[in-house]
Design a protein around this motif. Structure first.
Motif, PDB file in Angstrom:
ATOM      1  N   LEU A  66       0.828  -1.202   0.000  1.00 29.01           N
ATOM      2  CA  LEU A  66       0.000   0.000   0.000  1.00 29.01           C
ATOM      3  C   LEU A  66       0.864   1.254   0.000  1.00 29.01           C
ATOM      4  O   LEU A  66       1.963   1.260   0.557  1.00 29.01           O
ATOM      5  CB  LEU A  66      -0.886   0.018   1.250  1.00 29.01           C
ATOM      6  CG  LEU A  66      -1.956  -1.060   1.368  1.00 29.01           C
ATOM      7  CD1 LEU A  66      -2.485  -1.116   2.799  1.00 29.01           C
ATOM      8  CD2 LEU A  66      -3.096  -0.787   0.399  1.00 29.01           C
ATOM      9  N   PRO A  67       0.379   2.334  -0.609  1.00 26.89           N
ATOM     10  CA  PRO A  67       1.067   3.622  -0.446  1.00 26.89           C
ATOM     11  C   PRO A  67       1.150   3.952   1.042  1.00 26.89           C
ATOM     12  O   PRO A  67       0.188   3.764   1.782  1.00 26.89           O
ATOM     13  CB  PRO A  67       0.148   4.600  -1.187  1.00 26.89           C
ATOM     14  CG  PRO A  67      -0.598   3.754  -2.170  1.00 26.89           C
ATOM     15  CD  PRO A  67      -0.795   2.429  -1.488  1.00 26.89           C
ATOM     16  N   VAL A  68       2.292   4.414   1.482  1.00 26.92           N
ATOM     17  CA  VAL A  68       2.505   4.617   2.920  1.00 26.92           C
ATOM     18  C   VAL A  68       1.936   5.949   3.385  1.00 26.92           C
ATOM     19  O   VAL A  68       1.782   6.897   2.613  1.00 26.92           O
ATOM     20  CB  VAL A  68       4.013   4.551   3.266  1.00 26.92           C
ATOM     21  CG1 VAL A  68       4.582   3.181   2.941  1.00 26.92           C
ATOM     22  CG2 VAL A  68       4.790   5.626   2.521  1.00 26.92           C
ATOM     23  N   GLY A  69       1.628   5.992   4.663  1.00 22.04           N
ATOM     24  CA  GLY A  69       1.216   7.236   5.293  1.00 22.04           C
ATOM     25  C   GLY A  69      -0.198   7.693   4.994  1.00 22.04           C
ATOM     26  O   GLY A  69      -0.543   8.845   5.257  1.00 22.04           O
ATOM     27  N   LYS A  70      -1.039   6.799   4.452  1.00 23.09           N
ATOM     28  CA  LYS A  70      -2.408   7.182   4.115  1.00 23.09           C
ATOM     29  C   LYS A  70      -3.368   6.618   5.168  1.00 23.09           C
ATOM     30  O   LYS A  70      -3.496   5.404   5.311  1.00 23.09           O
ATOM     31  CB  LYS A  70      -2.794   6.655   2.733  1.00 23.09           C
ATOM     32  CG  LYS A  70      -1.823   7.025   1.617  1.00 23.09           C
ATOM     33  CD  LYS A  70      -1.708   8.530   1.429  1.00 23.09           C
ATOM     34  CE  LYS A  70      -0.788   8.867   0.262  1.00 23.09           C
ATOM     35  NZ  LYS A  70      -0.619  10.320   0.089  1.00 23.09           N
ATOM     36  N   THR A  71      -4.009   7.504   5.909  1.00 28.28           N
ATOM     37  CA  THR A  71      -4.970   7.084   6.922  1.00 28.28           C
ATOM     38  C   THR A  71      -6.256   7.888   6.773  1.00 28.28           C
ATOM     39  O   THR A  71      -6.267   8.968   6.169  1.00 28.28           O
ATOM     40  CB  THR A  71      -4.418   7.309   8.341  1.00 28.28           C
ATOM     41  OG1 THR A  71      -4.255   8.718   8.570  1.00 28.28           O
ATOM     42  CG2 THR A  71      -3.073   6.602   8.523  1.00 28.28           C
ATOM     43  N   LEU A  72      -7.328   7.365   7.344  1.00 20.79           N
ATOM     44  CA  LEU A  72      -8.584   8.115   7.318  1.00 20.79           C
ATOM     45  C   LEU A  72      -8.468   9.376   8.161  1.00 20.79           C
ATOM     46  O   LEU A  72      -9.096  10.397   7.864  1.00 20.79           O
ATOM     47  CB  LEU A  72      -9.727   7.232   7.832  1.00 20.79           C
ATOM     48  CG  LEU A  72     -10.179   6.092   6.920  1.00 20.79           C
ATOM     49  CD1 LEU A  72     -11.306   5.306   7.566  1.00 20.79           C
ATOM     50  CD2 LEU A  72     -10.627   6.619   5.554  1.00 20.79           C
ATOM     51  N   GLU A  73      -7.658   9.302   9.221  1.00 18.48           N
ATOM     52  CA  GLU A  73      -7.494  10.472  10.094  1.00 18.48           C
ATOM     53  C   GLU A  73      -6.853  11.641   9.356  1.00 18.48           C
ATOM     54  O   GLU A  73      -7.122  12.806   9.662  1.00 18.48           O
ATOM     55  CB  GLU A  73      -6.647  10.099  11.319  1.00 18.48           C
ATOM     56  CG  GLU A  73      -7.330   9.181  12.319  1.00 18.48           C
ATOM     57  CD  GLU A  73      -7.434   7.744  11.831  1.00 18.48           C
ATOM     58  OE1 GLU A  73      -6.686   7.375  10.879  1.00 18.48           O
ATOM     59  OE2 GLU A  73      -8.259   6.997  12.379  1.00 18.48           O
ATOM     60  N   SER A  74      -5.994  11.345   8.377  1.00 13.85           N
ATOM     61  CA  SER A  74      -5.301  12.427   7.660  1.00 13.85           C
ATOM     62  C   SER A  74      -6.039  12.861   6.393  1.00 13.85           C
ATOM     63  O   SER A  74      -5.582  13.769   5.699  1.00 13.85           O
ATOM     64  CB  SER A  74      -3.875  11.973   7.287  1.00 13.85           C
ATOM     65  OG  SER A  74      -3.901  10.860   6.409  1.00 13.85           O
TER      66      SER A  74
END
Length: 257
Positions: A66-74
């Motif tokens: 997965l592409p890193v650093g991708k969250t729903l929070e961000s």
């Protein structure tokens, strides 16, 4: 009578390496605090299970690519219309739709965060125990084409069955050739009611004749995808444009101060 000093070795032979590594520390604590034998065993088991879960999560995150650093929070929900925070959070935290082999289709123009959401949901599902694999659509199609040319397409599709969720990002960028669209259709047909797909596209279904050169194939693919699917349509200003606008404002503010 069993030799207590042999306990770490016995645990390693039983393939319980974490219990072996912490057994002396735990047993010393148990003696000081007066734990019962069941309490001590429970503590050791908790350490072992926690470490196994950590390794599982690490392994499955690595294989997902997965592409890193991708969250729903961000994700900037307030800037994108159609991005229902409650719905998308539920899809990220509840595995029922994966177990039912339902699909999630994210539509919208470039820059509104489709890939971000796909990666964030994928990571959250891995944390829920699911296996996920992310592909750029063009990369996946190329791999399937190679498999088909080698007469191994069926095997290649079967290998993807181990993933509860297959993420196909930017399907609109697949070239409009018969060889590419045929393997893409075979994948969609293979996963139908057998495994979940999360597909992002910058083109609505009405423009999928640019993906599938054959109208009947396009209709058949769309029919299979939407039969058991959540469809999310995103609209808004490009993230990159918003970032550029913020940067210019910050530069202007710095110059004026």
């Amino acid at each position: 009578m069993a030799n207590a000093a042999a306990l770490p070795l016995l645990l390693r032979q039983l393939r319980l390496p974490t219990m072996a590594g912490c057994c002396l520390e735990v047993t010393e604590r148990a003696l000081k605090q007066g734990w019962s034998i069941p309490q001590t065993l429970a503590a050791l088991c908790e350490y072992e299970l926690a470490e196994r879960e950590r390794r599982r999560l690490e392994r499955h995150l690595k294989e997902a690519r997965l592409p890193v650093g991708k969250t729903l929070e961000s994700f900037e929900f307030d800037a994108i219309a159609g991005a229902d925070r409650h719905q998308l959070s539920a899809l990220a935290c509840e595995v029922g739709w994966i177990e039912q082999a339902r699909n999630l289709l994210l539509f919208g123009p470039s820059g509104v965060g489709k890939s971000h959401l796909a990666a964030a949901i994928g990571q959250a599902l891995i944390e829920q125990g699911q296996r996920v694999r992310y592909y750029a659509a063009s990369t996946l199609v190329q791999e399937l084409q190679v498999a088909k040319q080698a007469l191994r397409l069926a095997d290649a599709l079967s290998k993807l069955d181990k993933y509860g969720l297959l993420v196909i990002d930017d399907i609109g960028y697949v070239k409009r050739t018969e060889s590419e669209t045929s393997v893409l259709f075979e994948l969609i047909a293979h996963r139908y009611e057998a495994g979940s797909l999360l597909i992002t596209s910058n083109q609505p279904f009405s423009a999928w004749d640019s993906v599938f050169p054959d109208d009947m194939m396009a209709v058949a693919a769309i029919d299979r995808l939407i039969h058991h699917a959540f469809v999310v349509e995103l609209t808004g200003e490009s993230y990159r444009k918003r970032a550029h606008t913020r940067q210019r404002k910050e530069q202007k503010s710095t110059l004026e101060s």
